[in-house]
Design an enzyme around this catalytic site. Structure first.
Site, short mmCIF file in Angstrom:
data_model
loop_
_atom_site.label_atom_id
_atom_site.label_comp_id
_atom_site.label_asym_id
_atom_site.label_seq_id
_atom_site.Cartn_x
_atom_site.Cartn_y
_atom_site.Cartn_z
N ASP A 68 -24.82 -1.00 -0.76
CA ASP A 68 -24.00 -1.28 -1.94
C ASP A 68 -24.49 -2.57 -2.58
OD1 ASP A 68 -23.10 -3.16 -0.09
OD2 ASP A 68 -21.43 -1.88 0.48
N ASP A 70 -23.52 -6.17 -4.42
CA ASP A 70 -22.54 -7.20 -4.72
C ASP A 70 -23.12 -8.11 -5.79
OD1 ASP A 70 -20.88 -6.21 -2.74
OD2 ASP A 70 -21.79 -7.48 -1.20
N ASP A 144 -23.18 -16.57 5.66
CA ASP A 144 -23.50 -16.75 7.08
C ASP A 144 -24.97 -17.09 7.36
OD1 ASP A 144 -24.06 -14.15 6.27
OD2 ASP A 144 -22.81 -13.19 7.78
P1 ATP Z 1 -24.33 -4.72 5.16
O1 ATP Z 1 -23.52 -4.47 3.93
O2 ATP Z 1 -25.71 -4.19 5.14
O3 ATP Z 1 -23.60 -4.37 6.38
P2 ATP Z 1 -24.05 -7.41 4.30
O4 ATP Z 1 -24.78 -8.66 4.68
O5 ATP Z 1 -24.13 -6.97 2.89
O6 ATP Z 1 -24.55 -6.31 5.29
P3 ATP Z 1 -21.25 -7.54 3.86
O7 ATP Z 1 -20.15 -7.48 4.85
O8 ATP Z 1 -21.37 -6.51 2.81
O9 ATP Z 1 -22.57 -7.59 4.74
O10 ATP Z 1 -21.18 -8.98 3.22
C1 ATP Z 1 -21.82 -9.33 2.00
C2 ATP Z 1 -22.25 -10.80 2.04
O11 ATP Z 1 -21.13 -11.65 2.23
C3 ATP Z 1 -23.18 -11.14 3.18
O12 ATP Z 1 -24.52 -10.86 2.86
C4 ATP Z 1 -22.94 -12.61 3.37
O13 ATP Z 1 -23.62 -13.37 2.40
C5 ATP Z 1 -21.47 -12.74 3.08
N1 ATP Z 1 -20.66 -12.61 4.32
C6 ATP Z 1 -20.14 -11.49 4.85
N2 ATP Z 1 -19.45 -11.75 5.96
C7 ATP Z 1 -19.52 -13.07 6.15
C8 ATP Z 1 -19.00 -13.95 7.13
N3 ATP Z 1 -18.29 -13.50 8.14
N4 ATP Z 1 -19.26 -15.27 6.99
C9 ATP Z 1 -20.01 -15.73 5.95
N5 ATP Z 1 -20.51 -14.95 5.03
C10 ATP Z 1 -20.30 -13.64 5.09
MG MG Z 2 -23.03 -5.33 1.95
#
Ligand code: ATP
Ligand code: MG
Length: 439
Positions: A68, A70, A144
């Site tokens: 997805d 963001d 993170d």
């Molecule tokens: P995926 O969607 O592939 O599982 P993602 O990194 O996009 O991985 P998401 O949960 O969609 O994970 O989160 C989007 C973004 O938000 C992350 O890339 C990160 O920058 C931030 N993020 C998410 N969770 C956390 C957290 N627990 N602490 C700090 N930043 C976070």
């Molecule tokens: Mg994501």
């Protein structure tokens, strides 16, 4: 070098040239989903800055198709919403905007700061509330890992990189922004995220990022069980569950943390069964075939159920109630720390409860089982049990043939009823209450 290190430890930008041109990173705007590109363009036309951020940029740079998109912007939610025909402000604690474009939903969030000074925390340092808008640099610092804090500007095709994420991506290193200990204390789920991302993307977890996990693992117990469940589900359905579980072992995250992980990682009983279930799940996810979380959780916990069922029967409980009680027992233990949703547990129970019924291949019972609503899933489960050697392959083969056979062939397949016949219980006629028993 030292200076750079200190800046990194404090989560400060590690270099001054944070805008990286396309020649250096290679990501072009047409790699974006058109919906994400459009959302950024509209925001920009509205006078705001807009970047694709997080997992999508990371995945694109690695040549993986993002799940997805963001978008991060300096526009406030109430400024974003009127720019789009179909947009919704969601979230109470932290408001963001869902913009719907065709079949795609793009999540638009305003840059926000997570000020460790003002954020409300519990006694272990876990952040309970942080919701102030901030600058892009602050927004990057609250993320993170360095590779998750990259911003792609579709207008200029530049990547904004405050924390050396591009270099880490190139080295295939997962590195926490700021001091890892503190960041894990703020949000222990980051430990699970580290493991998942490393497993899924084939990254090495940087030593300083990996090292504190073993000692801090117990903090996960303080995270709301629903969040742990979401994260575990993501891990198990990542298409790289087996690799993630190896990572879990490597970082020392297993023991006593979650009953589910203990079951998966240290299961002497059902190791082959669990390994097969995970491998099959990975295969399906990677082939983009649907996976049922209920099936997977049912598989992960099956040998727990079996063990509890056996010991209850050994203590004199009758088979059917013993199985019911065993399922309760296992689910109670699991759900204390990992909130498996009700919908899932209901299906898991059905699949489990149907297993003993596969042993009965005579008369009406076989027909009734094939007609049951969860038959297909229960049969797949049986096939897994057969593949792991728990039940004879012949049993699975029989049901495979039976379900696709025509009426006549089915009739010929039925086995003679050898099981203990239920004694016909004479039904007592109900007496109206209050009347005396006839002498
Ligand atoms: P995926 O969607 O592939 O599982 P993602 O990194 O996009 O991985 P998401 O949960 O969609 O994970 O989160 C989007 C973004 O938000 C992350 O890339 C990160 O920058 C931030 N993020 C998410 N969770 C956390 C957290 N627990 N602490 C700090 N930043 C976070
Ligand atoms: Mg994501």
């Amino acid at each position: 070098m030292i200076k750079r290190f200190i800046r990194r430890v404090f989560g400060l930008p590690t270099n001054t040239t944070v805008r990286v041109r396309r020649e250096k990173h290679g990501l072009a705007r047409d790699a974006l989903h058109p919906a994400a590109a459009k959302v950024c363009a509209v925001l920009r036309d509205g006078g705001f800055s807009a970047y694709v951020v997080g997992g999508a940029v990371r995945d694109l740079l690695l040549g993986i198709e993002p799940k997805d998109f963001d978008v991060a912007t300096d526009a406030r939610p109430e400024q974003v919403k009127p720019l789009f025909r179909r947009a919704l402000i969601i979230g109470r604690r932290f408001r963001l905007v869902h913009v719907m474009m065709g079949a795609e939903t793009v999540e638009v969030s305003t840059f926000r700061a997570a000020d460790p000074e003002t954020a409300e925390k519990d006694e272990h340092g876990r952040v309970l509330r942080d919701n102030v808008f901030g600058t892009q640099e602050e927004d990057a610092r609250r993320r993170d890992f360095t590779i998750n804090a990259l911003y792609f500007d579709p207008a200029t095709e530049e990547v904004v990189d405050f924390h050396g994420g591009l270099a880490d991506l190139k080295k295939r290193t997962l590195r926490m922004i700021g001091d890892p200990q503190t960041r894990y204390r703020e949000d222990p789920v980051r430990m699970l995220r580290a493991v998942r991302l490393a497993g899924k993307l084939g990254l090495t977890i940087d030593a300083a990022t990996r090292e504190p996990i073993r000692a801090l693992a117990p903090l996960i117990e303080r995270v709301p069980p629903a969040r742990v469940f979401d994260e575990m589900l993501k891990l198990l359905l990542s298409g790289h569950a087996s690799a993630c579980l190896r990572q879990l072992r490597d970082v020392g995250l297993q023991k006593g943390l979650l009953p589910l992980l203990d079951v998966i990682l240290e299961q002497p009983l059902g190791e082959r069964f669990v390994t097969l279930a995970l491998a099959q799940t990975d295969e399906r996810v990677l082939a983009e075939r649907p996976v049922s979380p209920a099936f997977l959780f049912a598989a992960l916990l099956w040998h727990e159920v079996l063990a509890a069922w056996k010991s209850r029967q050994a203590r004199g409980e009758r088979a059917v109630p013993a199985l019911e009680n065993a399922m309760d027992e296992v689910l109670d233990t699991q759900c204390a720390k990992l909130a498996i949703t009700r919908k899932l547990t209901a299906t898991m129970r059905e699949v489990w409860a149907m297993q003993p019924r596969f042993e009965m291949r005579s008369g009406q019972r076989a027909y009734r089982l094939v007609e049951a609503s969860r038959f297909r899933m229960a049969y797949d489960f049986l096939a897994l049990r057969a593949a792991s050697g728990e039940v004879p392959a012949e049993l699975e083969a029989w049901w495979r043939a039976f379900q696709s056979a025509d009426a006549e062939a089915r009739k010929a397949m039925l086995l003679p009823d050898t099981g203990p016949r239920k004694r016909r219980r004479r039904r007592r006629r109900k007496r109206p209450t209050g009347t005396a028993e006839p002498a």
